[in-house]
Design a protein around this motif. Structure first.
Motif, PDB file in Angstrom:
ATOM      1  N   LYS A  37       0.831  -1.195   0.000  1.00  0.00           N
ATOM      2  CA  LYS A  37       0.000   0.000   0.000  1.00  0.00           C
ATOM      3  C   LYS A  37       0.872   1.253   0.000  1.00  0.00           C
ATOM      4  O   LYS A  37       0.594   2.211  -0.715  1.00  0.00           O
ATOM      5  CB  LYS A  37      -0.910  -0.012   1.225  1.00  0.00           C
ATOM      6  N   GLN A  40       2.559   2.045  -3.426  1.00  0.00           N
ATOM      7  CA  GLN A  40       1.674   2.591  -4.437  1.00  0.00           C
ATOM      8  C   GLN A  40       1.025   3.897  -3.992  1.00  0.00           C
ATOM      9  O   GLN A  40       0.055   4.339  -4.576  1.00  0.00           O
ATOM     10  CB  GLN A  40       0.589   1.571  -4.773  1.00  0.00           C
ATOM     11  N   PHE A  42       2.099   7.074  -4.060  1.00  0.00           N
ATOM     12  CA  PHE A  42       2.205   8.159  -5.024  1.00  0.00           C
ATOM     13  C   PHE A  42       2.624   7.610  -6.376  1.00  0.00           C
ATOM     14  O   PHE A  42       3.577   6.843  -6.465  1.00  0.00           O
ATOM     15  CB  PHE A  42       3.250   9.197  -4.572  1.00  0.00           C
ATOM     16  N   ALA A  43       1.947   8.018  -7.404  1.00  0.00           N
ATOM     17  CA  ALA A  43       2.329   7.636  -8.756  1.00  0.00           C
ATOM     18  C   ALA A  43       3.443   8.562  -9.226  1.00  0.00           C
ATOM     19  O   ALA A  43       3.462   9.745  -8.902  1.00  0.00           O
ATOM     20  CB  ALA A  43       1.129   7.744  -9.689  1.00  0.00           C
ATOM     21  N   VAL A  44       4.380   8.003  -9.974  1.00  0.00           N
ATOM     22  CA  VAL A  44       5.492   8.797 -10.492  1.00  0.00           C
ATOM     23  C   VAL A  44       5.100   9.309 -11.869  1.00  0.00           C
ATOM     24  O   VAL A  44       4.890   8.535 -12.800  1.00  0.00           O
ATOM     25  CB  VAL A  44       6.786   7.953 -10.580  1.00  0.00           C
ATOM     26  N   HIS A  45       4.989  10.627 -11.984  1.00  0.00           N
ATOM     27  CA  HIS A  45       4.688  11.258 -13.261  1.00  0.00           C
ATOM     28  C   HIS A  45       5.920  12.044 -13.663  1.00  0.00           C
ATOM     29  O   HIS A  45       6.130  13.175 -13.227  1.00  0.00           O
ATOM     30  CB  HIS A  45       3.489  12.205 -13.149  1.00  0.00           C
ATOM     31  N   ASP A  48      12.564   9.278 -12.908  1.00  0.00           N
ATOM     32  CA  ASP A  48      13.237   8.960 -11.652  1.00  0.00           C
ATOM     33  C   ASP A  48      14.739   9.124 -11.855  1.00  0.00           C
ATOM     34  O   ASP A  48      15.200   9.459 -12.937  1.00  0.00           O
ATOM     35  CB  ASP A  48      12.872   7.558 -11.157  1.00  0.00           C
TER      36      ASP A  48
END
Length: 90
Positions: A37, A40, A42-45, A48
């Protein structure tokens, strides 16, 4: 009489398992779910650090900056000569 009833009850609910000390050190199902949990959360937009370090220009710029040469004409010339990883569309 009560003693016999209690002993009979203890025999019924007695735990019959093998000792497994390694099992104590393993994560529980709840802690595994918590980690999934959190992973996941924060989504990486974007990019990196691994994606960024694939860019040769960034590596050269970082080296020039650490040497204190980033604001010189030499640095501008060097950075203009380094090819980007993907050629820009014209």
């Amino acid at each position: 009489m009560i003693k016999g009833v209690v002993l009979k009850y203890f025999e019924q609910v007695a735990i019959d398992v093998e000792a497994d000390p390694d099992r104590v050190l393993q994560p529980t199902e709840a802690s595994k779910a918590q980690k999934k949990k959190q992973a996941q959360l924060f989504a990486v937009h974007g990019y990196d650090m691994n994606d960024m370090m694939k860019d040769t220009r960034l590596k050269v710029a970082m080296a020039l900056e650490s040497a204190g040469l980033m604001q010189t004409d030499y640095a501008r010339e060097v950075l203009m000569k380094v090819q980007p990883p993907v050629q820009p569309r014209v």
